[in-house]
Design an enzyme around this catalytic site. Structure first.
Site, PDB file in Angstrom:
ATOM      1  CG  HIS A  56       3.085   7.873   0.361  1.00  0.00           C
ATOM      2  ND1 HIS A  56       4.146   7.833  -0.425  1.00  0.00           N
ATOM      3  CD2 HIS A  56       2.527   6.642   1.113  1.00  0.00           C
ATOM      4  CE1 HIS A  56       4.565   6.439   0.013  1.00  0.00           C
ATOM      5  NE2 HIS A  56       3.441   5.604   0.751  1.00  0.00           N
ATOM      6  CE  LYS A  72      -0.317   2.302   5.160  1.00  0.00           C
ATOM      7  NZ  LYS A  72       0.800   1.979   4.165  1.00  0.00           N
ATOM      8  CG  ASP A  74       6.065   3.547  -3.688  1.00  0.00           C
ATOM      9  OD1 ASP A  74       5.775   3.834  -2.652  1.00  0.00           O
ATOM     10  OD2 ASP A  74       5.325   2.975  -4.494  1.00  0.00           O
ATOM     11  NE  ARG A  78      -3.790   0.874  -0.418  1.00  0.00           N
ATOM     12  CZ  ARG A  78      -2.726   1.149   0.240  1.00  0.00           C
ATOM     13  NH1 ARG A  78      -1.798   0.044   0.156  1.00  0.00           N
ATOM     14  NH2 ARG A  78      -2.250   1.928   1.390  1.00  0.00           N
ATOM     15  CB  SER A 125       2.922  -0.752   3.967  1.00  0.00           C
ATOM     16  OG  SER A 125       2.945   0.663   4.360  1.00  0.00           O
ATOM     17  NE  ARG A 176      -1.500   1.969  -3.291  1.00  0.00           N
ATOM     18  CZ  ARG A 176      -2.593   2.590  -3.149  1.00  0.00           C
ATOM     19  NH1 ARG A 176      -3.563   2.839  -4.110  1.00  0.00           N
ATOM     20  NH2 ARG A 176      -2.365   3.444  -1.901  1.00  0.00           N
ATOM     21  NE  ARG A 220       1.967  -3.154  -1.701  1.00  0.00           N
ATOM     22  CZ  ARG A 220       2.522  -1.974  -0.755  1.00  0.00           C
ATOM     23  NH1 ARG A 220       3.801  -1.733  -0.659  1.00  0.00           N
ATOM     24  NH2 ARG A 220       1.409  -1.389  -0.050  1.00  0.00           N
ATOM     25  CB  ALA A 221      -1.262  -8.712  -3.929  1.00  0.00           C
TER      26      ALA A 221
END
Length: 515
Positions: free
Chosen positions: A408, A337, A156, A193, A64, A267, A264-265
């Protein structure tokens, strides 16, 4: 001012991948009369959304963050994963002044180096070879007290990957200087998050206090026992690893250095805030060690923290171009999102452009989204229909999180329901657009729900995919067809639809065929 159709919509169906095989395909198994009608009656094409097409290593699944960056930038954006990989290959990684400063402080203080982050080869939030490089660097510099706090993935990557990964990591550590795993925690806790601070607190407490419901003599046992409790990797309860006296192998203490190796920011922010913010109010910190805290990438521009791989500014992204033309725009999504349609779509910048409104619809407060596959899609739809009818906006960017977030979970039936919920919402939005002559591109940032079963193992597939995604044009008849392309072609396409010249920084190409 450019002539705008009011409104032009970009609708991003997160996790809506294209795959023709029906087995394990929640997209094809769902009843989707609205999307089916759009595919039948309007031009559509396939877009590449993974690997080199989005600035990732070839063959790597999309995600994403990278998807929205490429969509908004209108060019292929080389991701942190790729940048860090290159720096390891050319040796710059081992000369990085931020890493070297963290190590020098450990030496000066006779303290410990803690490496915290997601132990995963998924390449979405982290990448195990980056951790390996840090371990090698620590050995090269002669550090003796190096501890790993392993966050487990299962989202993931397949849901029970961690045991094998931990075994390999332990073997690597033995060969390269003897770093030790001090704690393990599922990402559900360590990487929340959505401000579910009770989860973050459990991770923080095991890191700083060695306090946890479970303890184990080594990380492999910790994971095995978690499996025995019915926990998959993502949900492994924070567990402290103890020595022969049943004391924590290590906790994060005053004068230690910490390197958070997630690149990646979104989480990484909450746990970072818990360590470094003076005015932190998410929960009561029983202990707040005074540490040197390093971020692999920039997590929050408001925090004055050392960053090993600083943000590379992108100029003339979609939102900026629209704003310069005096156009109004709306970004709308639910919590899961929201950062993607704002921060990431704006090139990884927190700033809001003039004329840009934002609407956040809270995600439901539930343990896992298979329990509520519709999530907040109906509330988003109610709000966006109202905003469409208001006539206020030239451009609206909307994200439906369902197919990704429910995908997920690995629960096929729930993913089917998620697809069907989104389809109902698309039907309502298209009708609202039709009433006022609106236009839309309906697409996705990456795949997920189209592959819910691992074709090799028959187990649930919980990760993203490397499949292409559809892009449908909904509007009047002036567009005859769409060309195959990449996510970076969406912004140039939107600009052509609205009558704005593409800036030179955008190397993507319009998908429109008008003749």
């Amino acid at each position: 001012m450019a002539q705008a159709r009011r409104p032009l919509m970009l609708i991003i169906l997160d996790g809506w991948g294209y795959r023709e095989v029906e087995e394990g395909n929640a997209v094809l198994s769902a009843g989707t009369p609205n999307l089916d009608r759009l595919v039948k009656d309007y031009p559509w094409c396939l877009l590449e959304a993974s690997g080199g097409a989005v600035g990732l290593p070839e063959g790597m699944m999309g995600n994403s963050e990278d998807g929205h960056l490429n969509i908004g930038a209108g060019r292929i954006v080389y991701q942190n994963l790729t940048r860090i990989n290159i720096s390891i290959r050319n040796g710059d990684f081992f000369k990085n002044p931020v890493f070297l400063n963290a190590i020098s402080k450990v030496k000066a203080n006779d303290s410990s180096l803690h490496l915290i982050g997601l132990v995963s080869c998924g390449g979405v939030h982290s990448y195990t070879p980056h951790l390996h490089a840090l371990i090698k660097l620590a050995k090269e510099k002669g550090l003796k007290k190096v501890y790993i706090h392993a966050f487990l993935d299962g989202r993931d990557v397949p849901p029970k990957t961690a045991l094998g990964d931990i075994k390999k990591l332990n073997e690597f550590c033995k060969e390269h200087g003897g770093a030790k795993i001090a704690t393990v925690s599922g990402r559900y806790y360590a990487m929340d998050r959505d401000k579910r601070w009770d989860r973050t607190k459990l991770a923080y407490d095991v890191l700083t206090l060695g306090a946890s419901q479970y303890k184990a003599p080594n990380a492999e046992t910790a994971v095995s026992e978690a499996y025995g409790r019915g926990e998959t990797d993502e949900f492994v309860k924070p567990t402290v690893i103890t020595d022969h006296e049943e004391k924590p192998v290590a906790t994060i203490r005053d004068k230690d250095s910490v390197i958070f190796f997630n690149f990646r920011a979104d989480r990484a922010r909450q746990l970072t805030w818990a360590f470094v913010k003076d005015d932190f109010d998410g929960f009561v910190r029983e202990k707040r060690p005074k540490i040197y805290f390093v971020c692999m990438a920039r997590y929050d521009e408001d925090l004055d923290l050392p960053v090993a791989f600083p943000h590379e500014e992108l100029k003339n992204v979609l939102g900026e171009v629209l704003s310069k033309q005096g156009l109004t725009q709306l970004r709308i999504a639910e919590t899961e999102k929201y950062a993607h349609v704002t921060f990431f779509l704006n090139g990884g910048e927190e700033k809001r452009y003039e004329g840009e409104d934002r609407c956040l619809i809270p995600s439901p407060k539930i343990a896992t989204y298979d329990l509520k596959p519709e999530m907040s899609a109906y509330k988003i739809t109610d709000e966006v229909v109202r905003r469409i009818q208001s006539g206020k906006y030239d451009v609206i960017v909307l994200n439906f999180a369902n197919m990704d977030m429910v995908g997920h979970t690995g629960i096929f039936e729930a993913a089917v329901k998620a697809v069907e919920a989104v389809d109902k919402c698309i039907g309502r939005i298209v009708e609202a657009l039709k009433e006022i002559g609106g236009v839309a591109l309906i697409t996705a940032d990456h795949g997920n729900a189209e592959q819910m079963i691992d074709s090799k193992t028959g187990e649930p597939h919980t990760a993203h995919t490397s499949n292409p995604v559809r892009c449908i044009y909904f509007g009047n008849g002036e567009v005859k067809a769409l060309k195959k392309g990449k996510l970076c072609d969406l912004a140039p396409t939107l600009l052509e639809l609205i009558g704005i010249p593409k800036p030179q920084e955008m190397t993507g190409k319009s998908l429109l065929v008008k003749e």
